[in-house]
Design an enzyme around this catalytic site. Structure first.
Site, PDB file in Angstrom:
ATOM      1  N   GLY A   1       0.539  -5.315   0.665  1.00  0.00           N
ATOM      2  CA  GLY A   1      -0.633  -5.325  -0.193  1.00  0.00           C
ATOM      3  C   GLY A   1      -0.411  -6.020  -1.511  1.00  0.00           C
TER       4      GLY A   1
ATOM      5  N   GLY B 172       0.827  -1.196   0.000  1.00  0.00           N
ATOM      6  CA  GLY B 172       0.000   0.000   0.000  1.00  0.00           C
ATOM      7  C   GLY B 172       0.865   1.250   0.000  1.00  0.00           C
TER       8      GLY B 172
ATOM      9  N   ASP C 285      -1.551  -7.689   7.112  1.00  0.00           N
ATOM     10  CA  ASP C 285      -2.983  -7.606   6.836  1.00  0.00           C
ATOM     11  C   ASP C 285      -3.253  -8.189   5.454  1.00  0.00           C
ATOM     12  OD1 ASP C 285      -1.840  -5.473   5.376  1.00  0.00           O
ATOM     13  OD2 ASP C 285      -3.603  -4.198   5.646  1.00  0.00           O
TER      14      ASP C 285
ATOM     15  N   GLU D  43       5.452  -5.622   7.819  1.00  0.00           N
ATOM     16  CA  GLU D  43       4.715  -4.587   8.541  1.00  0.00           C
ATOM     17  C   GLU D  43       5.273  -4.255   9.917  1.00  0.00           C
ATOM     18  OE1 GLU D  43       2.170  -5.842   5.244  1.00  0.00           O
ATOM     19  OE2 GLU D  43       3.374  -6.915   6.701  1.00  0.00           O
TER      20      GLU D  43
END
Length: 357
Positions: free
Chosen positions: A118, A70, A149, A141
């Site tokens: 992502g 992301g 995620d 992360e």
């Protein structure tokens, strides 16, 4: 060749019976933003019902990778201004992850170059996942005060032994062979063969096309480390894991050093996320990740981690609390508390609703 539809930062094209999605931010290693995610949701939903499209291919523009994750600079700016764009981005991104996982047609992902965060979400949930000798993937992360995620906690919880726990807590970059070992990918194809494979997909089934180009992958370094990884990461307590790593030899001790440099809160929440996600559906996992993500937005470490790694680049984050011992069980528990009206609620939707844009 079919017409190309341009959404600036993501391109859609149909060649033969192949629908092609090209992430088109090469200078940013095709990092995802809300516009790209929404465009993909719309196009993939349309193609799902289009008889002219038999297979979908997702790839990245440029030579650096499929997707570096992301757009965390955009997330940082949103946090500084107290905005809601990041929460909206994640909601759409997680819907996209769910759509990909349940896609009614073969979904082929070229996981070449960097495939992080992502980028894993738009590839590893697909049905035909191709890595190369250039693949560098992972869920880094904890390095920026966040937690895996995009369904990454579920994917890593299903990896052999405790290899997924190791990958999540250390945030290590992994090779294509490691991705195959972890269960994040299916096939190894030399990067120079990807253009020919893409062309073959225009008229052949993925099984036939990939079968022509797949080669034996090199040995996985992660697989070779499985004995000390499985022994050290079996615990549900991060401090116990670190102690076990320190007593297991040089490679393991280096992993302990890596973990202790990450956000202590992120490490503990990531570990708890992996343990809680076992046995859940992808949608239940995404709902859990959304709860955790919104709590990370409200805490200090996510903003500080992005500042240190990406904005100021001093690589010297000041985590709060600063050590694993300072992170209390009650602190971790709070990350998983229900969100009330803010719940993502993917687990409560039927497959038709999940695919509605």
């Amino acid at each position: 060749m079919g017409a190309v539809e341009t959404e600036d930062e993501v391109l859609f094209e149909r060649r033969g019976h192949l629908g092609i999605v090209t992430l088109n931010r090469p200078k940013a290693v095709n990092a995802l933003n809300v516009g790209m995610v929404r465009a993909m949701l719309r196009q993939l939903t349309d193609w799902a019902d289009d008889d002219a499209v038999a297979t979908v291919l997702v790839r990245g523009a440029g030579d650096r990778g499929l997707c570096a994750g992301g757009d965390i600079v955009a997330i940082y700016k949103d946090m500084l201004h107290g905005g809601t764009e990041t929460a909206e981005f994640w909601a759409d991104e997680y819907r996209l992850n769910s759509l990909i996982a349940h896609y009614p047609k073969p979904y082929v992902a070229f996981m070449d170059g960097l495939v992080l965060g992502g980028g894993v979400g738009i590839s590893a949930h697909g049905s035909v996942r191709v890595v190369t000798e250039r693949t560098r993937t992972g869920m880094p992360e904890t390095t920026i005060g966040f937690v895996p995620d995009v369904g990454g906690t579920l994917l890593l919880s299903r990896s052999p032994g405790e290899a997924g726990t190791h990958a999540a807590l250390t945030g290590a970059h992994l090779s294509g062979s490691d991705a195959l070992f972890l269960g994040l990918a299916d096939h190894f194809v030399p990067s120079e063969e990807l253009p020919a494979l893409a062309e073959a997909l225009e008229s052949s089934t993925p099984e036939a096309a990939v079968g022509r180009f797949t080669q034996a992958a090199p040995d996985s370094a992660l697989a070779a480390q499985h004995e000390w990884i499985d022994a050290a990461y079996v615990y549900d307590d991060a401090e116990e894991i670190v102690r076990s790593l320190r007593s297991a030899g040089a490679e393991a001790a280096a992993a302990a050093d890596t973990i202790e440099a990450k956000s202590p809160t992120s490490v503990k929440v990531a570990l708890e996320s992996l343990r809680r996600v076992r046995g859940l559906s992808l949608e239940e996992a995404l709902d859990q990740e959304y709860r955790v993500g919104l709590r990370c937005l409200a805490g200090p470490d996510f903003r500080e981690g992005i500042r240190a790694q990406v904005v100021d680049k001093d690589r010297n984050p000041q985590w709060k609390p600063p050590t694993l011992a300072d992170v209390q069980a009650s602190d971790v528990e709070g990350y998983f508390a229900p969100l009330g009206e803010r719940e993502l609620g993917l687990a409560g939707l039927g497959s038709e609703s999940k695919e509605t844009v």
